[in-house]
Design an enzyme around this catalytic site. Sequence first.
Site, PDB file in Angstrom:
ATOM      1  N   GLU A 118       0.826  -1.204   0.000  1.00 39.76           N
ATOM      2  CA  GLU A 118       0.000   0.000   0.000  1.00 39.76           C
ATOM      3  C   GLU A 118       0.865   1.261   0.000  1.00 39.76           C
ATOM      4  O   GLU A 118       0.511   2.277  -0.607  1.00 39.76           O
ATOM      5  CB  GLU A 118      -0.913   0.012   1.228  1.00 39.76           C
ATOM      6  CG  GLU A 118      -1.923  -1.121   1.304  1.00 39.76           C
ATOM      7  CD  GLU A 118      -3.138  -0.906   0.414  1.00 39.76           C
ATOM      8  OE1 GLU A 118      -3.215   0.152  -0.247  1.00 39.76           O
ATOM      9  OE2 GLU A 118      -3.998  -1.800   0.376  1.00 39.76           O
ATOM     10  N   ASP A 241     -13.054  -0.117   1.305  1.00 37.91           N
ATOM     11  CA  ASP A 241     -12.564   0.833   0.303  1.00 37.91           C
ATOM     12  C   ASP A 241     -12.206   0.111  -0.989  1.00 37.91           C
ATOM     13  O   ASP A 241     -12.549   0.544  -2.095  1.00 37.91           O
ATOM     14  CB  ASP A 241     -11.309   1.545   0.820  1.00 37.91           C
ATOM     15  CG  ASP A 241     -11.620   2.783   1.639  1.00 37.91           C
ATOM     16  OD1 ASP A 241     -12.803   3.092   1.850  1.00 37.91           O
ATOM     17  OD2 ASP A 241     -10.658   3.450   2.084  1.00 37.91           O
TER      18      ASP A 241
END
Length: 378
Positions: A118, A241
Amino acid sequence: MQMLTLPLAWTPRSAHHICMAPPRATVSVAAPPLMKKRKTHSMPPEKQEIFKSLEGWASQQVLPLLKPVEQSWQPQNFVPDSSLPFHDFMDQVKALQDTTKELPDEYFVVLVGDMITEEALPTYQTVMNNLDGVRDDYGTSPSPWAVWNRAWSAEENRHGDLLKTYLYLSGRVDMKMIEKTIHYLIAAGMDAGMENNPYLGFVYTSVQERATFIAHGNTARLAKEGGDPVLARICGTIAADEKRHENAYSRIVEKLLEVDPTGAMVAIGDMMQKKITMPAHLMYDGEDPRLLEHYSAVSQRMGVYTVSDYVDILEFLIRRWRLEKIDGLTADGERAQDFVCGLPHRIRKFQERAEKRARKMKPHGVKFSWIFNKKVLL
């Protein structure tokens, strides 16, 4: 956003987040690994008009999947509040550390690997912004494609921030080695084979975002089972998300299949034939040249992300995009259709044979610098 290559010598101990292969060489800032020559700008220039014509559609069907800033969660919602008086803050940190005690070392290997992936967000935004026909030419373009890419990046940016803060406070990981891995990864970049082509780019992100949704969902489940409800909520929130982002990219591919069925089908076939490469396929910590392979094997063994998950994703997208039912294709489109629709069955047969071989192999341990060189079973 994160992910498994299915190399010819694949075994369950050498696979992870969609499509990964071990790094080709030791990664360093000074001497990046040699990559095979890639095609660039493979989309015919006239097809850029398709994306121009879809701007109104994207404004109505894609941008609403973003969340306004004031309605979005932020990392501070989940971690100890540093604005509290010192002793209150430290009490919260101690409570956080107490809840992580029962989680095994291999869980932290997977969580760290996911977080590092990420954290390479600058690379992903750059790659997506280099796609022809949808790029942000001057940094503040009002084009819905550019608006999406900037806002998607802003939403994704919170994922690494939150996970890294939690891991730092947990005391279970070596943050210096983790930061070095992030540094190496961003400096190395990625080679996903998108060819600056938005057809390929949106197919890639459709697969990747669904894989990330699955992986974070599984880390949430394991955290809950391990007695850490806060970490479970963190991973579950990130998974939500990723689910929204998957929906956006899958909608774009659906629309491309509608307006240009052959072009979209050939792109799907091309990307699947290349195999979806994990964004962090050049992961390196300065010590283990097979770090990605080892991290992937732990993730596979723990059930965070497996080859079966990858095949499930292919089957899901084949159903969602109704690929078997699309007609009016050219010969190239029909060949791509046959290849993609038959791919899940071929991978499952390959997986069955590989698992039989793997069961005969003796398990062995590998040290991970991220957890102070403790050994984890592969």
